[in-house]
Design an enzyme around this catalytic site. Structure first.
Site, PDB file in Angstrom:
ATOM      1  N   ASP A  38       6.653 -23.661  29.137  1.00 16.02           N
ATOM      2  CA  ASP A  38       7.862 -22.822  29.217  1.00 16.02           C
ATOM      3  C   ASP A  38       7.487 -21.354  29.398  1.00 16.02           C
ATOM      4  O   ASP A  38       8.133 -20.627  30.150  1.00 16.02           O
ATOM      5  CB  ASP A  38       8.721 -22.957  27.943  1.00 16.02           C
ATOM      6  CG  ASP A  38       9.509 -24.256  27.928  1.00 16.02           C
ATOM      7  OD1 ASP A  38       9.582 -24.908  28.990  1.00 16.02           O
ATOM      8  OD2 ASP A  38      10.038 -24.615  26.858  1.00 16.02           O
ATOM      9  N   SER A  83      19.290 -29.089  36.215  1.00 16.24           N
ATOM     10  CA  SER A  83      18.604 -28.786  34.974  1.00 16.24           C
ATOM     11  C   SER A  83      19.505 -27.867  34.154  1.00 16.24           C
ATOM     12  O   SER A  83      20.634 -27.596  34.556  1.00 16.24           O
ATOM     13  CB  SER A  83      17.294 -28.117  35.332  1.00 16.24           C
ATOM     14  OG  SER A  83      16.574 -27.904  34.179  1.00 16.24           O
ATOM     15  N   GLU A 136      25.681 -30.983  21.594  1.00 19.11           N
ATOM     16  CA  GLU A 136      24.978 -32.273  21.540  1.00 19.11           C
ATOM     17  C   GLU A 136      23.488 -32.048  21.321  1.00 19.11           C
ATOM     18  O   GLU A 136      22.934 -31.092  21.839  1.00 19.11           O
ATOM     19  CB  GLU A 136      25.088 -33.004  22.894  1.00 19.11           C
ATOM     20  CG  GLU A 136      26.474 -33.237  23.365  1.00 19.11           C
ATOM     21  CD  GLU A 136      26.519 -33.616  24.848  1.00 19.11           C
ATOM     22  OE1 GLU A 136      25.477 -33.986  25.424  1.00 19.11           O
ATOM     23  OE2 GLU A 136      27.602 -33.517  25.422  1.00 19.11           O
ATOM     24  N   LYS A 138      19.711 -32.215  22.141  1.00 15.66           N
ATOM     25  CA  LYS A 138      18.996 -32.350  23.414  1.00 15.66           C
ATOM     26  C   LYS A 138      17.877 -33.358  23.178  1.00 15.66           C
ATOM     27  O   LYS A 138      16.856 -33.060  22.549  1.00 15.66           O
ATOM     28  CB  LYS A 138      18.433 -31.001  23.863  1.00 15.66           C
ATOM     29  CG  LYS A 138      17.822 -31.047  25.257  1.00 15.66           C
ATOM     30  CD  LYS A 138      17.488 -29.637  25.728  1.00 15.66           C
ATOM     31  CE  LYS A 138      17.047 -29.612  27.174  1.00 15.66           C
ATOM     32  NZ  LYS A 138      15.793 -30.302  27.425  1.00 15.66           N
ATOM     33  N   LYS A 313      28.037 -27.369  25.940  1.00 17.49           N
ATOM     34  CA  LYS A 313      28.738 -27.505  27.224  1.00 17.49           C
ATOM     35  C   LYS A 313      30.185 -27.074  27.041  1.00 17.49           C
ATOM     36  O   LYS A 313      30.824 -27.486  26.059  1.00 17.49           O
ATOM     37  CB  LYS A 313      28.735 -28.972  27.672  1.00 17.49           C
ATOM     38  CG  LYS A 313      27.343 -29.542  27.831  1.00 17.49           C
ATOM     39  CD  LYS A 313      27.363 -31.037  28.058  1.00 17.49           C
ATOM     40  CE  LYS A 313      25.945 -31.575  28.129  1.00 17.49           C
ATOM     41  NZ  LYS A 313      25.877 -33.022  28.133  1.00 17.49           N
ATOM     42  N   LYS A 337      16.696 -24.026  22.414  1.00 17.40           N
ATOM     43  CA  LYS A 337      15.506 -24.771  22.012  1.00 17.40           C
ATOM     44  C   LYS A 337      15.164 -24.594  20.539  1.00 17.40           C
ATOM     45  O   LYS A 337      15.317 -23.526  19.976  1.00 17.40           O
ATOM     46  CB  LYS A 337      14.305 -24.299  22.845  1.00 17.40           C
ATOM     47  CG  LYS A 337      14.412 -24.596  24.329  1.00 17.40           C
ATOM     48  CD  LYS A 337      14.364 -26.098  24.564  1.00 17.40           C
ATOM     49  CE  LYS A 337      14.070 -26.479  25.984  1.00 17.40           C
ATOM     50  NZ  LYS A 337      12.690 -26.492  26.375  1.00 17.40           N
ATOM     51  N   CYS A 447     -15.348 -46.706   1.016  1.00 17.90           N
ATOM     52  CA  CYS A 447     -16.331 -46.525  -0.044  1.00 17.90           C
ATOM     53  C   CYS A 447     -16.329 -47.819  -0.844  1.00 17.90           C
ATOM     54  O   CYS A 447     -15.273 -48.351  -1.188  1.00 17.90           O
ATOM     55  CB  CYS A 447     -15.914 -45.354  -0.931  1.00 17.90           C
ATOM     56  SG  CYS A 447     -16.736 -45.330  -2.525  1.00 17.90           S
TER      57      CYS A 447
END
Ligand code: IVH
Length: 695
Positions: A38, A83, A136, A138, A313, A337, A447
């Protein structure tokens, strides 16, 4: 221009991004973390926006992904799969909300005149003048387009570069979350549904464990695993992977109408048989968005799948249409993000920890790095095989991943150090220096010293005092370490020999804590046979197995007398568990430890004589979802009636109760012709037992 320093940087960035894109999209390989990728992309976008004359058609900013590779047929999307623009802060989101509002304000006179959107104004915007967004998660998987003609799935395709993708219809058909034909009625003649195919974390962990067991490389993250699974040429291989599809939008729609809000569309898709995300909410304005983002961020670690942010949205489809698109992204949506779950950092050293059963686990010490919302400085390296598979050495730059509540993992070497400094696996136990053994068929090295090894003693004690075992309050890990280090406690029974003076002599333990601890030790002595067995920490004997063994044998004497064959008759006990149990009980120092505990007052009440109960001698399995009670409650009621409750179906099973969602256990029961009833049947059955008993 080519002698402009920014131009050199731009060329280097494009080459870098193209290389990562090729590796990722064509070869299914991650060569960089999302966060670093990014950052490169943002830097390139930045230079290009300063110098629009340098933007060229082949720049990575001008397309979304790389060309699909060969093998699948290339298909074009009826409407391009776009996108989303990214927001990295609440400020970015406020800017987005302002842009949306300002743009819509320009159109306001138009909107008021339109009957459909007039509703919207009175419902949403007029009250507080803020925009309603559908919020919502992602999902971190792959975007997929599904085409339904007259309600039948006719094509599934990956997103590819947004304009063309790969035809993956045969693979998509194998996902149970993708309806082959739509439910209900009223669907348009042509309907394109879009959503994400992803791999839930539990399935991802199981897949990686089995990869490691087979000596194969683990997948870097669920998204890569999902991508690999969906692009298998053999649909049977896709079928075997735990993939899910969750819808989040529609593409082309003709020959019918859909609701006028995004929320309404999702709701409708839900009724037609698609999975929609249960975390979806309607929120108002940027303040509503910020609140949702914070709340989902808190919940992120508990979600059973990876998410990398939130998508907001504009809910009203009329407003979406007015806002339209810019180049590759809609103006009506944005993705905010979360902190990245993968980061690059340096492996500084490797320590070796000894677990309760002696297993030696290499633990990576890392240069601290912020990942998945916390600062991480340790990660597990699992075992020696894993170190070899990763080819990792001290000083390497590594990609680490932390998702959900799982322990951070090293998933890949990003840049090896030169020269390579190999990780030396110890030749003897790093704590007690006894010899190590590598168990045949296991990747683990152990062990061999058992409870003579201080590390195993400490871990054994931590298990002994834990909540589901003896449940001793006030005995934390640090205190146990101190008690063992000072030689005050060696075996479990020594805990009950501690005096107040012993405790007061310890640093940082006050009078009150000492009293409380002594009281807790006294209090825990009354336990159950099942908890006692569990607390001993016998390998492979978890809570459920301990309960079944306790219920089957009823008392310690019968258990001591049991042969391997008798142990094998206990529900859920197979040869490995039977071997561990038998071996443990034969061992003299274990017998001494048990005798010491009993002589110091540990006891349990004899189980209520189950002989009179109607289900004595029967083994039941409850599977799937129950609606009127939890599975645990159902199992408890069955146990009350004398039944043994097992976690797996076998020839020993008497009866299976299966609720919705029951899978392999139900199949096995059917194959073995074991009677199966549903929840309603169970309720009636239990009621009939009560009535019979009452008569
Ligand atoms: S909407 C035009 N909703 O994010 C907008 N995308 O960066 C189309 N994604 O390719 C996307 N969850 O793979 C949308 N709830 C969600 C999503 C989501 C995950 C992915 C999707 C898309 C990418 C965009």
């Amino acid at each position: 221009m080519s002698d402009h320093p920014d131009y050199d940087r731009l060329s280097a960035l494009r080459a870098d991004i193209n290389r990562h894109n090729y590796a990722y999209y064509v070869n299914n390989e991650s060569t960089i973390t999302d966060a670093d990728y990014d950052a490169l992309m943002r830097e390139l976008q930045h230079i290009e926006s300063d110098h629009p004359e340098w933007v060229s058609a082949d720049s990575p900013t001008q397309r979304v992904g790389a060309k699909p590779d060969k093998g699948f047929v290339t298909v074009s999307h009826p409407v391009p799969m776009l996108s989303l623009d990214n927001a990295f802060s609440d400020d970015d989101l406020q800017d987005f909300d302002r842009r949306v509002s300002e743009r819509l304000a320009t159109f306001a006179p138009d909107i008021v005149e339109t009957p459909n959107t007039q509703d919207l104004f009175s419902d949403h915007a007029s009250v507080d003048n803020s925009i309603t967004y559908c919020a919502e998660p992602k999902l971190d998987g792959l975007a997929v387009s599904l085409i339904y003609e007259n309600g039948q799935l006719v094509r599934a395709a990956t997103r590819g570069d947004g304009a063309t993708g790969e035809d993956i219809t045969l693979n998509a058909r194998t996902l149970n979350t993708i309806p082959l034909s739509l439910m209900g009625s009223g669907w348009p003649a042509f309907l394109e549904v879009r959503g994400e195919v992803y791999m839930p974390l539990a399935g991802f962990d199981a897949l990686n464990n089995s990869q490691r067991e087979k000596g194969e490389k683990a997948y870097i993250n669920p998204r890569n695993a999902a991508s690999g699974a969906l692009r298998q040429l053999d649909p049977a291989l896709t079928r075997a992977r735990p993939l899910e599809f969750c819808c989040y939008a529609v593409g082309q729609v003709t020959g019918g109408t859909l609701p006028k809000s995004h929320w309404g569309i999702l709701d409708t898709l839900g009724r037609w048989g698609f999975k929609t995300n249960p975390e979806t909410r309607l929120v108002k304005g940027s303040a509503g968005c910020a609140q949702y983002f914070a709340q989902l961020g808190e919940k992120r670690a508990q979600l059973p799948y990876d998410i990398d942010g939130v998508v907001f949205k504009v809910d009203d489809m009329g407003l979406q249409a007015r806002l339209g698109f810019v180049s590759r992204a809609p103006r009506w949506a944005i993705a905010q993000k979360f902190p990245a779950q993968e980061q690059t950092t340096q492996l500084l050293a490797v320590d070796f920890q000894v677990g309760r059963t002696g297993a030696i686990t290499p633990v990576a010490r890392l240069a601290p790095v912020f990942v998945g919302g916390v600062t991480v400085s340790n990660a597990t390296l699992h075992n020696q095989d894993e170190i070899e598979r990763l080819g990792v050495g001290i000083g390497d730059q590594v990609i680490i991943r932390r998702a959900g509540d799982v322990i951070p993992q090293i998933v890949k070497v990003a840049t090896p150090a030169t020269p390579h400094v190999p990780i030396e696996f110890p030749l003897d136990c790093p704590i007690c220096h006894s010899s190590l053994e590598r168990v045949v068929g296991e990747a683990l090295v152990r062990c061999t010293a058992g409870l003579y090894c201080a590390a195993q003693r400490k871990e054994g004690l931590k298990h002994f005092v834990s909540r589901k075992a003896m449940n001793i309050d006030g005995l934390g890990d640090k205190l146990i370490d101190t008690l063992v280090d000072q030689g005050l406690v060696n075996g479990f029974s020594d805990l009950f020999r501690l005096s107040k003076d012993d405790l007061l002599a310890l640093e940082r333990l006050g009078e009150k804590s000492a009293d409380n601890l002594l009281q807790a030790l006294e209090h825990c002595k009354e336990t159950t046979f099942a908890k006692f067995l569990y607390s001993l920490g016998i390998r492979e004997v978890g809570v459920a197995t301990a309960r079944n063994v306790a219920q089957y044998f009823g008392d310690l004497e019968s258990l001591y007398a049991a042969s391997i064959d008798q142990l094998l008759s206990v529900p859920d006990v197979g040869p490995i568990v039977a071997e561990h149990l038998f071996g443990f009980l034969q061992e003299q120092h274990n017998q001494e430890q048990i005798a010491a505990l009993l002589s110091l007052g540990v006891h349990w009440l004899a189980p209520v004589a189950a002989t009179g109960q109607p289900l004595v001698g029967q083994t039941w399995v409850v599977t799937g979802k129950l609606e009127t009670m939890t599975r645990e409650a159902a199992e408890a009621r069955l146990r009350d009636k004398g039944a043994q409750v097992a976690g797996s179906v076998s020839k020993k099973t008497t009866q299976v109760v299966a609720g919705p969602g029951a899978g392999s256990k139900l199949k096995k029961a059917t194959a073995l012709e074991i009677p199966v009833g549903d929840e309603a049947w169970l309720i009636a059955f239990l009621a009939s037992l009560d009535t019979d008993a009452g008569i």
